[in-house]
Design an enzyme around this catalytic site. Sequence first.
Site, PDB file in Angstrom:
ATOM      1  N   GLY A  40      47.288  41.832  47.302  1.00  0.00           N
ATOM      2  CA  GLY A  40      48.648  41.842  47.420  1.00  0.00           C
ATOM      3  C   GLY A  40      49.633  42.492  46.719  1.00  0.00           C
ATOM      4  N   LYS A  57      54.789  37.502  42.688  1.00  0.00           N
ATOM      5  CA  LYS A  57      53.525  37.939  43.327  1.00  0.00           C
ATOM      6  C   LYS A  57      53.355  37.500  44.905  1.00  0.00           C
ATOM      7  CE  LYS A  57      49.132  38.185  40.696  1.00  0.00           C
ATOM      8  NZ  LYS A  57      48.287  37.232  39.758  1.00  0.00           N
ATOM      9  N   ASP A 147      38.436  37.296  32.017  1.00  0.00           N
ATOM     10  CA  ASP A 147      39.095  38.375  32.438  1.00  0.00           C
ATOM     11  C   ASP A 147      40.237  39.291  31.242  1.00  0.00           C
ATOM     12  OD1 ASP A 147      39.966  40.503  34.059  1.00  0.00           O
ATOM     13  OD2 ASP A 147      41.580  39.475  35.027  1.00  0.00           O
TER      14      ASP A 147
END
Length: 407
Positions: A40, A57, A147
């Site tokens: 995206g 987002k 992450d």
Amino acid sequence: MTNTRGSNSATSASTTNSQGVLMVGPNFKVGKKIGCGNFGELRLGKNLYNNEHVAIKLEPMKSKAPQLHLEYRFYKLLGQAEGLPQVHYFGPCGKYNALVMELLGHSLEDLFDLCDRHFSLKTVAMVAMQLIRRIEYVHTKHLIYRDVKPENFLIGRYSTRKQHVLHIIDFGLAKEYIDCDTGKHIAYREHKSLTGTARYMSINTHLGKEQSRRDDLEALGHMFMYFLRGSLPWQGLKADTLKERYQKIGDTKRQTAVEVLCEGFPDEFAQYLRYARRLDFFETPDYDFCYNLFKSVLDRLGATYDYEFDWTPKLNNVSTPSGSLHTSESKDVKRTDRGELKVSQAAAHAQFGSTQVINSNAGEVVEESRNTEGRTAAGDNSSGEVKCCCFRRRRRKHNNATPATQK
């Protein structure tokens, strides 16, 4: 947390209003694109109720690997706590799902560049103390992060009370390590595909082992050494395929002794990495022990946790640009001479995350940094230029043959 779930009704869902302005929910105006990725894009937005800027987002509803709703669910699970971005809204926006979030400031990677790719012992110790508490909080909510990378830790916006607080963002790769139905720890498994950023991920992740809390801590340790050394021994490795490169990175990590990796720096950094690597898959880490290791580094330096990071004077010395937004707003967001909003790369990193690469072994996500493997190693990019579809910036060339000298 002030987030709300958008409904499908015409009144509350995202629409184009009578002025032709794209809206998310009742009060969030969608602005220009400031970032992009495989799943995206990131837009600058504005809360029309209070005129504050936000990050929006956007993920296509028809995405083959949707993750925005899962990320929203994790933010709800985490709730409001220091160092977590505020989520304002989640709902549809035309053909997209939209997550409206607090707009934060620079990432640690941007600040590392600002400081000529060298952080002092004091700064790394203070960063470590904050991030251990941040990861500890995530773990208390039965999540593992998976992450760890400098791009995913951001300070608050400049000239706000949060400007010294490190925020953890982008939970698209997070996972619940406690089974919701049984209340038990997830099972140990092997032959898992890689999930995370190759540069920082744990050795066990390279070996295909299921991740748990220990792997988040080890990845943090690799990142701390990256900040102290300026680069890691497994950066810049060449291979014909991504799979071969990941294999080389993992092999080099295993072959690099902790004592060699941490040579020239306080023993606490080696102690931390050894501790993280010795943890059992199911074991609850001793976060206080880890925190106190880095507190002892500060104590020996005769320093206190005063929030005076290496980047603090550099940010304070940045003059207010002509035609900028109100002085209380972040210097990430500026007005050009034409009155258009311009957002720095730091703001574009915020709440967005990086390009993702699917591992052919199983289809789980291997997280790459925005540029190449984690990032192009300092000094091995012949052009000295970092490119993506949204940004282009010049970078100084650096030698990465030896660790940075600690002063």
